[in-house]
Design a protein around this motif. Structure first.
Motif, PDB file in Angstrom:
ATOM      1  N   ARG A 207       0.990  -1.343  -0.079  1.00 21.05           N
ATOM      2  CA  ARG A 207       0.040  -0.082  -0.152  1.00 21.05           C
ATOM      3  C   ARG A 207       0.926   1.165  -0.090  1.00 21.05           C
ATOM      4  NH1 ARG A 207      -2.746  -3.548  -0.974  1.00 21.05           N
ATOM      5  NH2 ARG A 207      -4.441  -4.273  -0.207  1.00 21.05           N
ATOM      6  N   LEU A 208       0.521   2.388  -0.762  1.00 23.97           N
ATOM      7  CA  LEU A 208       1.103   3.460  -0.792  1.00 23.97           C
ATOM      8  C   LEU A 208       0.108   4.591  -0.603  1.00 23.97           C
ATOM      9  CD1 LEU A 208       3.864   5.166  -1.064  1.00 23.97           C
ATOM     10  CD2 LEU A 208       3.397   5.100  -3.642  1.00 23.97           C
ATOM     11  N   ASN A 209       0.232   5.394   0.391  1.00 26.56           N
ATOM     12  CA  ASN A 209      -0.895   6.378   0.530  1.00 26.56           C
ATOM     13  C   ASN A 209      -2.316   5.585   0.750  1.00 26.56           C
ATOM     14  OD1 ASN A 209       0.998   8.236   0.651  1.00 26.56           O
ATOM     15  ND2 ASN A 209       1.005   8.586  -1.481  1.00 26.56           N
ATOM     16  N   GLY A 210      -2.442   4.629   1.224  1.00 24.76           N
ATOM     17  CA  GLY A 210      -3.787   3.789   1.426  1.00 24.76           C
ATOM     18  C   GLY A 210      -4.262   3.114   0.391  1.00 24.76           C
ATOM     19  N   LYS A 211      -3.531   3.034  -0.882  1.00 20.85           N
ATOM     20  CA  LYS A 211      -3.991   2.693  -2.223  1.00 20.85           C
ATOM     21  C   LYS A 211      -3.052   1.427  -2.285  1.00 20.85           C
ATOM     22  CE  LYS A 211      -5.131   7.001  -4.372  1.00 20.85           C
ATOM     23  NZ  LYS A 211      -5.023   7.810  -5.455  1.00 20.85           N
ATOM     24  N   PRO A 212      -3.943   0.164  -2.933  1.00 26.16           N
ATOM     25  CA  PRO A 212      -3.142  -0.926  -3.135  1.00 26.16           C
ATOM     26  C   PRO A 212      -2.324  -0.850  -4.421  1.00 26.16           C
ATOM     27  CG  PRO A 212      -5.429  -1.005  -3.986  1.00 26.16           C
ATOM     28  CD  PRO A 212      -5.263   0.360  -3.421  1.00 26.16           C
ATOM     29  N   GLY A 213      -1.199  -1.827  -4.377  1.00 30.18           N
ATOM     30  CA  GLY A 213      -0.201  -2.130  -5.430  1.00 30.18           C
ATOM     31  C   GLY A 213      -0.723  -2.952  -6.421  1.00 30.18           C
ATOM     32  N   ARG A 214       0.045  -3.373  -7.407  1.00 30.35           N
ATOM     33  CA  ARG A 214      -0.287  -4.329  -8.353  1.00 30.35           C
ATOM     34  C   ARG A 214       1.123  -4.515  -9.080  1.00 30.35           C
ATOM     35  NH1 ARG A 214      -4.247  -0.510 -11.595  1.00 30.35           N
ATOM     36  NH2 ARG A 214      -2.897   0.635 -13.050  1.00 30.35           N
ATOM     37  N   LEU A 215       1.251  -5.855  -9.844  1.00 26.94           N
ATOM     38  CA  LEU A 215       2.604  -5.797 -10.741  1.00 26.94           C
ATOM     39  C   LEU A 215       2.186  -4.785 -11.822  1.00 26.94           C
ATOM     40  CD1 LEU A 215       2.705  -9.691 -11.280  1.00 26.94           C
ATOM     41  CD2 LEU A 215       4.202  -8.202  -9.824  1.00 26.94           C
ATOM     42  N   ALA A 216       3.541  -4.046 -12.213  1.00 27.33           N
ATOM     43  CA  ALA A 216       3.463  -2.972 -12.949  1.00 27.33           C
ATOM     44  C   ALA A 216       2.820  -3.315 -14.245  1.00 27.33           C
ATOM     45  CB  ALA A 216       4.871  -2.683 -13.262  1.00 27.33           C
ATOM     46  N   THR A 217       2.151  -2.151 -14.738  1.00 26.85           N
ATOM     47  CA  THR A 217       1.547  -2.072 -16.127  1.00 26.85           C
ATOM     48  C   THR A 217       1.869  -0.898 -16.771  1.00 26.85           C
ATOM     49  OG1 THR A 217      -0.464  -0.954 -15.144  1.00 26.85           O
ATOM     50  CG2 THR A 217      -0.410  -3.145 -15.201  1.00 26.85           C
ATOM     51  N   PHE A 218       2.241  -0.781 -18.094  1.00 28.99           N
ATOM     52  CA  PHE A 218       2.524   0.199 -18.824  1.00 28.99           C
ATOM     53  C   PHE A 218       1.629   0.467 -20.188  1.00 28.99           C
ATOM     54  CE2 PHE A 218       6.266  -1.942 -17.012  1.00 28.99           C
ATOM     55  CZ  PHE A 218       6.533  -0.889 -16.222  1.00 28.99           C
ATOM     56  N   LEU A 219       0.731   1.380 -19.792  1.00 28.39           N
ATOM     57  CA  LEU A 219      -0.191   1.871 -20.779  1.00 28.39           C
ATOM     58  C   LEU A 219       0.094   2.898 -21.636  1.00 28.39           C
ATOM     59  CD1 LEU A 219      -3.096   1.084 -18.306  1.00 28.39           C
ATOM     60  CD2 LEU A 219      -2.095  -0.395 -20.028  1.00 28.39           C
ATOM     61  N   SER A 220       1.206   3.170 -21.571  1.00 24.82           N
ATOM     62  CA  SER A 220       1.663   4.412 -22.776  1.00 24.82           C
ATOM     63  C   SER A 220       3.241   4.344 -22.788  1.00 24.82           C
ATOM     64  CB  SER A 220       1.378   5.798 -22.114  1.00 24.82           C
ATOM     65  OG  SER A 220       1.971   6.275 -20.996  1.00 24.82           O
ATOM     66  N   GLU A 221       3.652   4.831 -23.854  1.00 26.00           N
ATOM     67  CA  GLU A 221       5.056   4.860 -24.198  1.00 26.00           C
ATOM     68  C   GLU A 221       5.886   5.799 -23.231  1.00 26.00           C
ATOM     69  OE1 GLU A 221       6.185   5.997 -28.145  1.00 26.00           O
ATOM     70  OE2 GLU A 221       4.720   4.619 -29.017  1.00 26.00           O
ATOM     71  N   ILE A 222       5.171   6.669 -22.719  1.00 30.36           N
ATOM     72  CA  ILE A 222       5.915   7.675 -21.617  1.00 30.36           C
ATOM     73  C   ILE A 222       6.144   6.864 -20.506  1.00 30.36           C
ATOM     74  CG2 ILE A 222       5.642   9.653 -20.268  1.00 30.36           C
ATOM     75  CD1 ILE A 222       4.057  11.235 -22.554  1.00 30.36           C
ATOM     76  N   GLN A 223       5.080   6.119 -19.788  1.00 24.31           N
ATOM     77  CA  GLN A 223       5.418   5.210 -18.852  1.00 24.31           C
ATOM     78  C   GLN A 223       6.320   4.199 -18.835  1.00 24.31           C
ATOM     79  OE1 GLN A 223       1.660   3.375 -17.814  1.00 24.31           O
ATOM     80  NE2 GLN A 223       0.523   5.380 -17.406  1.00 24.31           N
ATOM     81  N   LEU A 224       6.591   3.699 -19.808  1.00 20.96           N
ATOM     82  CA  LEU A 224       7.428   2.717 -20.199  1.00 20.96           C
ATOM     83  C   LEU A 224       8.740   3.282 -19.948  1.00 20.96           C
ATOM     84  CD1 LEU A 224       8.394  -0.239 -20.446  1.00 20.96           C
ATOM     85  CD2 LEU A 224       7.724   0.132 -23.032  1.00 20.96           C
ATOM     86  N   SER A 225       9.092   4.432 -21.129  1.00 21.82           N
ATOM     87  CA  SER A 225      10.211   4.908 -21.247  1.00 21.82           C
ATOM     88  C   SER A 225      10.733   5.723 -20.172  1.00 21.82           C
ATOM     89  CB  SER A 225      10.222   5.949 -22.499  1.00 21.82           C
ATOM     90  OG  SER A 225       9.332   7.015 -22.152  1.00 21.82           O
ATOM     91  N   SER A 226       9.900   6.162 -19.272  1.00 19.67           N
ATOM     92  CA  SER A 226      10.476   7.179 -18.112  1.00 19.67           C
ATOM     93  C   SER A 226      10.776   6.026 -16.953  1.00 19.67           C
ATOM     94  CB  SER A 226       8.862   7.707 -17.667  1.00 19.67           C
ATOM     95  OG  SER A 226       8.893   8.812 -18.419  1.00 19.67           O
ATOM     96  N   THR A 227      10.103   4.924 -17.012  1.00 20.94           N
ATOM     97  CA  THR A 227      10.327   3.659 -15.888  1.00 20.94           C
ATOM     98  C   THR A 227      11.529   3.294 -16.254  1.00 20.94           C
ATOM     99  OG1 THR A 227       7.948   3.535 -15.642  1.00 20.94           O
ATOM    100  CG2 THR A 227       9.432   1.805 -14.858  1.00 20.94           C
TER     101      THR A 227
END
Length: 264
Positions: A207-227
């Motif tokens: 949990r981060l700030n009360g929100k649950p985590g999940r295995l990483a997902t990348f739904l945009s090129e920016i998310q993937l390249s920045s990560t």
């Protein structure tokens, strides 16, 4: 003269009594079937009185299709549906606070996991009939993947989970990424290598700030390249890491299936 002889008769009735059973480990959790029947509130309260290897129990929360599938398989192994010993088990879901807003009330964060009048389980396509007064959730052991809401005052056996109901990630954690399109990522390096199912379970317990985590997902090129750019700066980063991408059907249709519903 006829003689009538009275004989006593001893009748043996055989019944099957199932003892409490504890599961093998799935990720960071284990589970126990409690066969003593209780109302939802009693089960919710009593579950916290159980401990296993130092971990406190709580009424089970089911965070993924993998966890649901594992539990179905394990329940079938300890109590085959043909024997009908186990029919339904309380789990930790309820919409008692607000109709149709289903939360894991056994979890400290009371996580909202489903909106709607019928709390169907992952991948369940059968619509279950529901009661207008049904605000507490059972797992139907004889129906594939089915959850159902029933009145909280009924008595049922119940499923206790032992595991980290919450692993809070500190926002100052050096293994935590900066914000990338409203998301943050964390590299997790267990002491031993883990399976995809174990990684999934561990991710959903964080949990981060009360929100649950999940295995990483990348739904945009920016998310993937920045990560990828951020990962290159992380010391001790692993060569390979699980993300939430699966070929669920086995026919080459890869999906980020840790998103609900799955997105290609």
């Amino acid at each position: 003269m006829s003689v009538v002889v009275s004989c006593a008769m001893v009748v043996v009735l055989t019944c099957v009594v199932m003892a409490d059973v504890t599961s093998p480990r799935l990720g960071s959790s284990r589970y126990r079937i409690v066969t003593r029947r209780a109302t939802f509130e009693d089960a919710l309260s009593t579950a916290t009185s159980f401990t296993l290897n130092g971990q406190q129990g709580y009424l089970a929360t089911i965070d993924s299709e993998i966890e649901q599938g594992y539990l179905r398989q394990w329940l079938e192994s300890v109590s085959p549906t043909s024997e009908r010993i186990l029919k339904a088990l309380w789990i930790g879901g309820s919409d008692d606070e607000q109709e149709g807003q289903w939360r894991w009330v056994s979890h400290p964060a009371r996580i909202l996991f489903r909106s709607g009048t019928t709390p169907n389980a992952y991948s369940n396509t059968q619509q279950q009939s529901v009661s207008a007064t049904g605000n507490c959730m059972i797992m139907m052991t004889a129906a594939p993947n089915a959850w159902r809401d029933i009145p909280c005052g009924r008595t049922r056996q119940y499923l206790v989970e032992f595991g980290p109901s919450s692993q809070t990630v500190d926002t100052r954690d050096p293994g935590l990424s900066p914000v990338i399109e409203n998301k943050r990522y964390k590299v997790v390096v267990p002491e031993e290598k883990v399976t995809f199912a174990d990684a999934w379970s561990l991710a959903t317990s964080m949990r981060l700030n009360g929100k649950p985590g999940r295995l990483a997902t990348f739904l945009s090129e920016i998310q993937l390249s920045s990560t990828v750019e951020w990962l290159s700066s992380v010391p001790g980063r692993p060569t390979f890491a699980w993300i939430g991408l699966q070929d669920v059907s086995g026919n080459g249709e890869w999906q980020f299936s840790s998103v609900t519903p799955a997105q290609t």
